[in-house]
Each structure stands twice: as structure tokens, then as C-alpha cells.
Design an enzyme around this catalytic site. Sequence first.
Site, PDB file in Angstrom:
ATOM      1  N   SER A   1     -10.679  19.364  -3.494  1.00 24.14           N
ATOM      2  CA  SER A   1     -10.619  19.090  -2.055  1.00 24.14           C
ATOM      3  C   SER A   1     -11.693  19.795  -1.233  1.00 24.14           C
ATOM      4  CB  SER A   1      -9.233  19.436  -1.503  1.00 24.14           C
ATOM      5  OG  SER A   1      -8.317  18.416  -1.816  1.00 24.14           O
TER       6      SER A   1
ATOM      7  N   LYS B   1     -12.355  25.717   3.469  1.00 24.54           N
ATOM      8  CA  LYS B   1     -11.618  24.609   2.843  1.00 24.54           C
ATOM      9  C   LYS B   1     -11.155  25.019   1.457  1.00 24.54           C
ATOM     10  CE  LYS B   1      -9.738  20.673   2.572  1.00 24.54           C
ATOM     11  NZ  LYS B   1      -8.672  21.386   1.833  1.00 24.54           N
ATOM     12  N   THR B   2      -9.892  24.700   1.170  1.00 25.25           N
ATOM     13  CA  THR B   2      -9.335  24.929  -0.157  1.00 25.25           C
ATOM     14  C   THR B   2      -9.661  23.755  -1.074  1.00 25.25           C
ATOM     15  OG1 THR B   2      -7.280  23.887   0.544  1.00 25.25           O
ATOM     16  CG2 THR B   2      -7.396  26.298   0.675  1.00 25.25           C
ATOM     17  N   GLY B   3      -9.473  23.990  -2.361  1.00 25.58           N
ATOM     18  CA  GLY B   3      -9.590  22.929  -3.351  1.00 25.58           C
ATOM     19  C   GLY B   3      -8.753  23.298  -4.562  1.00 25.58           C
TER      20      GLY B   3
END
Length: 266
Positions: free
Chosen positions: A72, A210-212
Site C-alpha cells: 500500500s 503511508k503504511t504498506g
Amino acid sequence: MLIKSGFLLAAVFFFSSPGYGQGNIVERSDWVQYFEQFAAKGTIVVVDERGTYPRNWVFDHSRALKRFSPASTYKIPHTLFALDAGVVQDEFQVFQWDGANRDYKLHNQNQDLRSAMKYSTAWVYEQLAKKIGKKRSQRYLMEIDYGNKDAYTSSGNYWVDGNLAISAYEQIDFLKKVYNEQLPFSTEHHGIVKHIMLVEQGDDWRLCAKTGWEGRYGWWVGWVEWPTGPVFFALNIDTPNRKEDLYKREAIVRVVLQSLYALPSE
């Protein structure tokens, strides 16, 4: 060469890595304490541009060179692609929920770009990917030199299940281009992406990130903006316990940045 800071030792070396260029990088072996604190295995790269000369740090240089699925974190470039292609107009455009109940409750409602970024709403970006198209997506990846630039997948989303991969060093290189608006997109579109990446802010600083999560490993990438300059970071860790490990992404980054006075202590 070894540098001694207090009781901590850090190795300094000169390197060349794909997509990141060259520079003096300090291997922060002492940062192992933060990974051990949360029983995690991974890497973090930090580039501090608050001074006249950028300071570059890494924990686990070898892993920082290794490419992983962006998961993500790809929503950052993906949003730029969608805006440029005109398949979404701005951060206020509403995407109607299809009524399907998904595991994460916050996905089960109407979305806009801000909520889709914040909650990693996969179905919104799946719609955008279809509208952008495979050929145009591949062209965008080539234009911005993103990771291995390979959008092929036999099934699933190419940014999670396909060949697309990027290293922590390359994440930093990409984030710097977003922050400095050096990608082949308009100032307006750069601004929208930076705006919807906002996580929190204080009187004189802003955290954008932003996470992923691919399932086996997770990311947290972004920057902290100060009046004297930004501090970029890219963390990648293994997640053998899956969702139970997800909080560790942000937790490790925060303690590292706080140790550098790059993020206020809570």
C-alpha cells in the site's frame, strides 16, 4: 572507519545502490535496540536534511538494498497516476461503496482520496487501476523510475501480488522527488498527494507517511517536515505474526526519529 558517539559505534561506508545514488551512509548498528524492543527484524533508512549537509543513516544496509513489493505504499505514486490520467479529479471526489462487507469496517463506506489513503482502502485503488489501464500504468512506472518498474502480475493487484518491487533506499529516493515536486506531474497533483499523506502535525512540524503490508512484511515510509528541512524515512520489517505485528512499523520509526529529535516525544 568507525565513529564513536557516546558509547555507540556506527560504521561509515560509501555505497552505490539502485535508484538511490551515492553518498556517505552511517550504518547505525545501535538501532538494533529499537528492533529488539519490538521483537522485529527489518531495516530502516533515514535521511535528515535539516542541516546544511544531509545526514544519511541506515540499519541493515544489506536489507535496505533488497526489493520488496511496495504494497500500500504504492498508493502514493498510484494517486499521482490517477490524478494525472484524469480518472479522479481531486481529494474530495466520492467513491461509492459497493455494499460488500470487507474485513476492515472502515472500508465498508463511501470513500474519497483522503480516506482511501488513510485507511488503505484497496477497492478504491483497484477501481483506479482498471481506469488507468495496464499499459498506461507501466508507462508511468517507467517515467518515474519506480523500483524495478515491472507491473506484470498473473493474478491479484500488481503492487501486492505481482512483480513490482522497490527497496528502502529507492523508497527514500522516490519520497524526496514527491516532497520536492520533481516528478512529471503538476504542482497541484503533488500538493494533493502530500496533503492526503498527512498523519499528524504540531506547531512547527508535519508528519506525512503511508503504511504498506504484503502479509509477510510491512512498510512505513514518509517524512517529517520541519522549518529547517525534511527528515525522510523508510522502514521495512518482517511480519511473521501478521496483523499482530503491524503496530511495530510505526512504533519502531517513532522511537528512531525521536532519538534523532526528528519527531517530538509523546
